[in-house]
Design a protein around this motif. Sequence first.
Motif, PDB file in Angstrom:
ATOM      1  N   GLU A   1      59.456  30.978  21.763  1.00 24.07           N
ATOM      2  CA  GLU A   1      58.220  30.218  21.968  1.00 24.07           C
ATOM      3  C   GLU A   1      57.212  30.598  20.899  1.00 24.07           C
ATOM      4  OE1 GLU A   1      56.686  30.506  25.921  1.00 24.07           O
ATOM      5  OE2 GLU A   1      58.267  29.228  26.729  1.00 24.07           O
TER       6      GLU A   1
ATOM      7  N   ILE B   1      63.300  33.749  23.985  1.00 21.44           N
ATOM      8  CA  ILE B   1      64.238  33.290  25.003  1.00 21.44           C
ATOM      9  C   ILE B   1      65.625  33.842  24.696  1.00 21.44           C
ATOM     10  CG2 ILE B   1      65.418  31.194  25.815  1.00 21.44           C
ATOM     11  CD1 ILE B   1      62.457  30.002  25.480  1.00 21.44           C
TER      12      ILE B   1
ATOM     13  N   ARG C   1      63.186  34.038  29.715  1.00 21.43           N
ATOM     14  CA  ARG C   1      62.067  34.152  28.801  1.00 21.43           C
ATOM     15  C   ARG C   1      61.240  35.362  29.198  1.00 21.43           C
ATOM     16  NH1 ARG C   1      56.823  33.743  29.493  1.00 21.43           N
ATOM     17  NH2 ARG C   1      55.497  32.913  27.863  1.00 21.43           N
TER      18      ARG C   1
ATOM     19  N   THR D   1      63.320  24.970  25.605  1.00 22.09           N
ATOM     20  CA  THR D   1      63.025  26.151  26.410  1.00 22.09           C
ATOM     21  C   THR D   1      62.976  25.858  27.907  1.00 22.09           C
ATOM     22  OG1 THR D   1      60.648  25.771  26.186  1.00 22.09           O
ATOM     23  CG2 THR D   1      61.667  27.189  24.549  1.00 22.09           C
ATOM     24  N   SER D   2      63.270  24.598  28.313  1.00 21.29           N
ATOM     25  CA  SER D   2      63.202  24.252  29.738  1.00 21.29           C
ATOM     26  C   SER D   2      64.583  24.288  30.367  1.00 21.29           C
ATOM     27  CB  SER D   2      62.618  22.845  29.894  1.00 21.29           C
ATOM     28  OG  SER D   2      62.865  22.346  31.196  1.00 21.29           O
TER      29      SER D   2
ATOM     30  N   THR E   1      61.677  28.314  31.887  1.00 25.09           N
ATOM     31  CA  THR E   1      62.933  28.625  31.226  1.00 25.09           C
ATOM     32  C   THR E   1      64.046  28.954  32.218  1.00 25.09           C
ATOM     33  OG1 THR E   1      61.682  29.406  29.337  1.00 25.09           O
ATOM     34  CG2 THR E   1      63.973  30.123  29.483  1.00 25.09           C
TER      35      THR E   1
END
Lengths: 443, 480
Positions: free
Chosen positions: A152, A187, A196, B276-277, B397
């Motif tokens: 991120e 991540i 994360r 990132t999901s 995440t």
Amino acid sequence: MSHPEQIARLQQVVEDLLREARQQGADAAEAGVSTQTGLSVTVRLGETETIEHTSDNGLGITVYFGQRKGSANTTDLRPEAIRESVAAACRIAKYTSEDPAAGLADPALMARDVPDLDLFHPWDLSADEAAQIALRCEEAARGFDPRIANSEGATLYTQRSGFIYGNSHGFVGGYPTTRHSLSCAVIAEQGDEMQRDYWYDSSRMPGELASAEAIGRTAAQRTVARLNGRKLGTRECPVLFRADVAPSLLRSLFGAIRGHAVYRKSTFLLDQIGVQIFPDWVSITENPLLPRAAASAPFDNEGVATAYRELVAGGVLQGYLLDSYAARKLGMQSTGSAGGVRNARIASSGQSFDELVREMDHGVVVTELMGQGTNLVTGDYSRGAAGFWVEGGEIKYPVEEITVAANLRDMFRQLVAVGSDDDIPGSIKTGSWLFERMTVAGD
Amino acid sequence: MSVSTAIARETLLDTPGLSEGHLTQVMDRLLSRQVDAADIYFQYGRLESWVLEDGIIKEGSHSIEQGAGLRAISGEKTGFAYTDSLELPRLLDAAGAARAIAQAGQNGARALPAPAAATQLYAPINPLDSLDELQKIDLMRRADAAARSADARVQQVIVTLVAAHDVILVMDNSGRIAGDVRPLVRMNVQVIVEQGGKREQGSAGGGARQALDFFIDDDRALGYAREAVRQALVNLDAAPAPAGLLPVVLGPGWPGVLLHEAVGHGLEGDFNRKGTSAFTGRIGEQVASTLCTVVDDGTLPGRRGSLTIDDEGTPSGNNVLIENGILKGYMQDTMNARLMGVAPTGNGRRESYAHLPMPRMTNTYMLPGQHKPDEIIASVKHGLYAVNFGGGQVDITSGKFVFSANEAYLIENGKVTRPVKGATLIGNGPEAMTRISMVGDDLALDSGVGTCGKEGQSVPVGVGQPTLKIDQLTVGGTAA
């Protein structure tokens, strides 16, 4: 740019405001003005992602007509907006009620001098230089472990602020501050699983910020450690809140001894001054005058001088957190707490983190808390959590999708130990907290 | 030009003396490097709030928030600067700072104007003036009296009344200028009740993009007062909540915060573009039980989460996120839409001129199903019936989400029996959605109280759902 010289200009704004309020008929008034400029640079996957130039002004004024009060604030500091704000505050005061507790803080409590707490250390950094630091941070995180598969990003933020407060007792005080922070979130992936986590540091002085590489590595280490998390069966067991989540427990304590919660009787710690609320080895202090610290302030939001203070001594609650309003409601004196607790610290019972894990023998180490499940009226506490399962005094595996629950009153009374591992960023200094028994819900 | 755009132009351009020529000059500066997209966002905000406590009007406050935010985008890079002054030199300075993100060289593109035919979803009014001060105070006093007369155990009543008037104007690099006038009102009643030294709290309220009369109509304010007292009294009698994996029936309306946390955030375009999901790359896949159709709908007239246009000038939409359990699409702002090669969905929102827009929810809710609420409760042998919630949180995440009940009951042998204390519920978004086994026919939206936080930015949102059953979810009480 907020420089010490600019404080003089802000002081003029405050004095003009107080004069304007008097001209509009106010019997008393107080005003605060702040200004902030900053630079925030975020990099992600090795590239600069955002460059943000921040620049905020704020002005707040409160006027009193007898015991009636009106307030206004504005982000626009042009004279016409200031006039509109003073007029709005005065208009509002025509409609509020006589309130015997309303008014400025006691003039005898005003800070007599404003000690220099060494809070201003600007960092003259270009966007490119900031990006370079953030890139080193993210690179250290991404290079830490092959399972760090995505990011991120990393953000460097540096800001300088100026603040002036004044009131019609004749008090005017102010000072410039700086804050610099560096954070990184990455991540980790393994099979279908993604986790994360992040880490950060912040400081008043650029040189006191942890190294970019250290922050990146810690972020990566925390993230990878969450992989292969398991659920736990529902049980009662010991729970250790790791130092980085323990400040939230102190914030719950502070919320419960806030004067406003006390006079509204909306706290589980009502009428507890002089009462044993923690075991007798527990000592909690605040030190607003600590040089270069995150929450230092020579006077509170009402101009009241701040001072070192014991909040809990020998496990006994010593006092509430009172601004002048709550103090008058309770028939007490302001504790210089308008604006909150500053640089709180709980003394350790001596054990290191590893010693606490051995001492608990088995149970959950909580490293993340989720949600708002804290009821300060009743003390009921139920939070989402993730962390590690401990058995035989050793960390065995990560756990997730659990809740930890109890009542804060019982938790505080039954606190077993506070670790010496208090090397965490932020304004609250605490090590890890060990509780003998909480309900852990899982599957 | 819409009425709102005309008002916005007058407030944000004519009053400070900015001409179209000035705007073009600022936009040219933003576009003087290799910039793909750029916008200038002007905001004029006024907010007034009142607090009644201990039976007196204790406080009132007036706020001004005003300024312009300038953004330049080059690929995935964004430069942003803002100013609280609407004077040309300050706007040009900010444009110079924002464009620094892009490489020098050829000038940025001027895009073709996008269609912006938006249906006005609320009247372009200033709600601060919609009642006079004495009427506002009378409204609060009546709510206070209603709470105190509802039960002798009421010890403390706090009533808050807030009216906000936001006027925004956004110009993008196609030259399109769109404006919006956004009224927003909110009222809340909080009570403390006491019985035999035991205290509990209750809180109820509502809000809308309307005039303050909203709270007088249908005696809404009095309804909030009675509802807050009712909730607090229920909790006085509550036993410890159970701990462990249980069937959970969620009531209609505000419990839709489940959807907001369990799937909503995970379907925002930025997280999915970045991968990132927990929902990344799953469009077309089954991510919920076939009973679930979830939409994000910014087009409901007058609702708290609704927007005539989003903060990038795109008309809001009624976007299907999940249809019969299949993931259909994400919520997008213009930047993430462009980078993902899809159309913007009208979800580009920002807290203020001093914040960057990003994909955000509007009103997120589940469409009704076939079952009667009674049938759903009757189907549970031992479980939890949760009808009211505080806030929630999600880890995008991992998909883990929590939300905290503040009014819940046990279901025993198909019947709602005793109240239990609030507890946090925790689950994994995609898993919990797959375990939805019954959906009621009683869709309700919340009363207009939601505020969503993301990356430090707060925006008003709505949620809703019919009664629904999740076969198992971890309930974080203290009773084994």
